[in-house]
Design a protein around this motif. Structure first.
Motif, PDB file in Angstrom:
ATOM      1  N   GLN A 168       0.836  -1.188   0.000  1.00 37.71           N
ATOM      2  CA  GLN A 168       0.000   0.000   0.000  1.00 37.71           C
ATOM      3  C   GLN A 168       0.878   1.246   0.000  1.00 37.71           C
ATOM      4  N   THR A 169       0.264   2.395  -0.290  1.00 38.98           N
ATOM      5  CA  THR A 169       0.979   3.671  -0.251  1.00 38.98           C
ATOM      6  C   THR A 169       0.421   4.601   0.817  1.00 38.98           C
ATOM      7  N   ASN A 170      -0.644   4.160   1.498  1.00 37.33           N
ATOM      8  CA  ASN A 170      -1.229   4.918   2.594  1.00 37.33           C
ATOM      9  C   ASN A 170      -2.136   3.978   3.376  1.00 37.33           C
ATOM     10  N   LEU A 171      -2.676   4.444   4.489  1.00 40.16           N
ATOM     11  CA  LEU A 171      -3.614   3.637   5.258  1.00 40.16           C
ATOM     12  C   LEU A 171      -4.853   3.371   4.399  1.00 40.16           C
ATOM     13  N   VAL A 172      -5.393   2.162   4.503  1.00 40.76           N
ATOM     14  CA  VAL A 172      -6.546   1.775   3.697  1.00 40.76           C
ATOM     15  C   VAL A 172      -7.790   1.684   4.573  1.00 40.76           C
ATOM     16  N   GLU A 173      -8.952   1.681   3.916  1.00 36.87           N
ATOM     17  CA  GLU A 173     -10.223   1.537   4.614  1.00 36.87           C
ATOM     18  C   GLU A 173     -10.442   0.076   5.003  1.00 36.87           C
ATOM     19  N   MET A 174     -11.340  -0.122   5.978  1.00 40.54           N
ATOM     20  CA  MET A 174     -11.627  -1.480   6.447  1.00 40.54           C
ATOM     21  C   MET A 174     -12.199  -2.371   5.348  1.00 40.54           C
ATOM     22  N   LYS A 175     -12.768  -1.800   4.314  1.00 37.42           N
ATOM     23  CA  LYS A 175     -13.344  -2.617   3.239  1.00 37.42           C
ATOM     24  C   LYS A 175     -12.282  -3.225   2.327  1.00 37.42           C
ATOM     25  N   ASN A 176     -11.026  -2.846   2.491  1.00 33.50           N
ATOM     26  CA  ASN A 176      -9.944  -3.380   1.667  1.00 33.50           C
ATOM     27  C   ASN A 176      -9.714  -4.844   2.036  1.00 33.50           C
ATOM     28  N   ASN A 177      -9.849  -5.749   1.064  1.00 33.28           N
ATOM     29  CA  ASN A 177      -9.727  -7.191   1.317  1.00 33.28           C
ATOM     30  C   ASN A 177      -8.340  -7.626   1.771  1.00 33.28           C
ATOM     31  N   SER A 178      -7.323  -6.824   1.520  1.00 35.65           N
ATOM     32  CA  SER A 178      -5.977  -7.223   1.916  1.00 35.65           C
ATOM     33  C   SER A 178      -5.655  -6.854   3.369  1.00 35.65           C
TER      34      SER A 178
ATOM     35  N   VAL B 137      -2.070 -15.343   3.070  1.00 33.67           N
ATOM     36  CA  VAL B 137      -1.355 -14.262   2.395  1.00 33.67           C
ATOM     37  C   VAL B 137      -0.947 -14.798   1.014  1.00 33.67           C
ATOM     38  N   PRO B 138      -1.687 -14.412  -0.036  1.00 35.89           N
ATOM     39  CA  PRO B 138      -1.433 -14.976  -1.365  1.00 35.89           C
ATOM     40  C   PRO B 138      -0.365 -14.222  -2.154  1.00 35.89           C
ATOM     41  N   THR B 139       0.482 -13.470  -1.454  1.00 33.11           N
ATOM     42  CA  THR B 139       1.526 -12.680  -2.114  1.00 33.11           C
ATOM     43  C   THR B 139       2.882 -13.058  -1.532  1.00 33.11           C
ATOM     44  N   ASP B 140       3.923 -12.323  -1.920  1.00 34.59           N
ATOM     45  CA  ASP B 140       5.274 -12.636  -1.452  1.00 34.59           C
ATOM     46  C   ASP B 140       5.734 -11.755  -0.300  1.00 34.59           C
TER      47      ASP B 140
ATOM     48  N   ILE C  94      -8.455 -22.981  -1.834  1.00 33.58           N
ATOM     49  CA  ILE C  94      -8.222 -22.083  -2.975  1.00 33.58           C
ATOM     50  C   ILE C  94      -9.529 -21.398  -3.361  1.00 33.58           C
ATOM     51  N   GLN C  95     -10.619 -22.146  -3.392  1.00 29.34           N
ATOM     52  CA  GLN C  95     -11.926 -21.567  -3.710  1.00 29.34           C
ATOM     53  C   GLN C  95     -12.337 -20.542  -2.662  1.00 29.34           C
ATOM     54  N   GLU C  96     -12.108 -20.847  -1.369  1.00 34.31           N
ATOM     55  CA  GLU C  96     -12.418 -19.883  -0.300  1.00 34.31           C
ATOM     56  C   GLU C  96     -11.614 -18.604  -0.473  1.00 34.31           C
ATOM     57  N   LEU C  97     -10.342 -18.746  -0.820  1.00 27.61           N
ATOM     58  CA  LEU C  97      -9.483 -17.591  -1.029  1.00 27.61           C
ATOM     59  C   LEU C  97      -9.982 -16.749  -2.194  1.00 27.61           C
ATOM     60  N   LEU C  98     -10.330 -17.366  -3.296  1.00 28.78           N
ATOM     61  CA  LEU C  98     -10.831 -16.633  -4.450  1.00 28.78           C
ATOM     62  C   LEU C  98     -12.109 -15.863  -4.119  1.00 28.78           C
ATOM     63  N   VAL C  99     -12.999 -16.485  -3.373  1.00 28.82           N
ATOM     64  CA  VAL C  99     -14.236 -15.815  -2.978  1.00 28.82           C
ATOM     65  C   VAL C  99     -13.931 -14.620  -2.088  1.00 28.82           C
ATOM     66  N   SER C 100     -13.025 -14.791  -1.115  1.00 32.14           N
ATOM     67  CA  SER C 100     -12.713 -13.693  -0.186  1.00 32.14           C
ATOM     68  C   SER C 100     -12.007 -12.543  -0.898  1.00 32.14           C
ATOM     69  N   LEU C 101     -11.211 -12.822  -1.907  1.00 35.06           N
ATOM     70  CA  LEU C 101     -10.493 -11.764  -2.619  1.00 35.06           C
ATOM     71  C   LEU C 101     -11.396 -10.995  -3.569  1.00 35.06           C
ATOM     72  N   THR C 102     -12.481 -11.605  -4.013  1.00 35.32           N
ATOM     73  CA  THR C 102     -13.367 -10.931  -4.940  1.00 35.32           C
ATOM     74  C   THR C 102     -14.611 -10.350  -4.273  1.00 35.32           C
ATOM     75  N   ALA C 103     -14.815 -10.630  -3.008  1.00 39.27           N
ATOM     76  CA  ALA C 103     -16.005 -10.119  -2.301  1.00 39.27           C
ATOM     77  C   ALA C 103     -15.838  -8.645  -1.990  1.00 39.27           C
ATOM     78  N   ASN C 104     -16.720  -7.832  -2.478  1.00 41.72           N
ATOM     79  CA  ASN C 104     -16.785  -6.399  -2.175  1.00 41.72           C
ATOM     80  C   ASN C 104     -17.969  -5.799  -2.840  1.00 41.72           C
TER      81      ASN C 104
END
Length: 174
Positions: free
Chosen positions: A80-90, A127-130, A164-174
């Motif tokens: 990130q480049t600043n503080l994010v809102e609570m709705k941010n999935n990450s 954490v699906p990133t590096d 993997i399916q749970e992760l995909l759903v959580s990353l796209t939910a918004n």
């Protein structure tokens, strides 16, 4: 108490005036997303302390006139480049510190509000990133900079098709 298969990662970030400061904990040595191996955060903790690792004192806030300061801290699974809102999935952990002093010697208020601190996940936060991104921002320069500490209890996991399916759903939910 840590589980048998967990280990700890940690970092500290020092405030710097009114700018967003961050650190990325490289977790690439523990993960291989292409083969389904990811890092899972079981618990996360955020702490605030004086630059010398003691408790925050009035002199950290101001050296003279009354002053109020605040510091926000976050942990995300994406950079990130600043503080994010609570709705941010990450966003996986969040904490805010508010402090006031009437002079360099009298603390009038100190309060820590925790939307997600300490954070405990029943099945972990994948954490699906590096990297695990830790960031802080303040309302202005403190008289003496403060340190914000981040501690994570984590484990690695080979994802099943269901996870993997749970992760995909959580990353796209918004």
């Amino acid at each position: 108490m840590a589980k048998d298969d967990t280990f700890f990662l940690r970092t500290t970030i020092e405030t710097s005036a009114q700018t967003y400061q961050s650190d990325n904990i490289d977790i690439s040595a523990y993960t291989d997303p292409a083969r389904g191996r990811v890092l899972v955060v079981d618990r996360a903790f955020i702490t605030f302390s004086t630059n010398g690792q003691g408790p925050i004192v009035p002199g950290d806030i101001t050296s003279g006139s009354a002053l109020t300061r605040a510091c926000g801290a976050q942990v995300c699974s994406e950079k990130q480049t600043n503080l994010v809102e609570m709705k941010n999935n990450s966003l996986l952990a969040r904490s805010n510190l508010y402090a006031s002093a009437s002079s360099g010697t009298v603390m009038t208020m100190i309060e820590q509000t925790d939307a997600l601190n300490p954070t405990t996940y029943k099945h972990g936060f994948i954490v699906p990133t590096d990297a695990i991104h830790c960031g802080i921002n303040t309302t202005g320069a403190w008289n003496a900079e403060i340190d914000v500490g981040f501690l994570f209890e984590v484990h690695t996991e080979k994802l099943s098709l269901q996870r993997i399916q749970e992760l995909l759903v959580s990353l796209t939910a918004n």
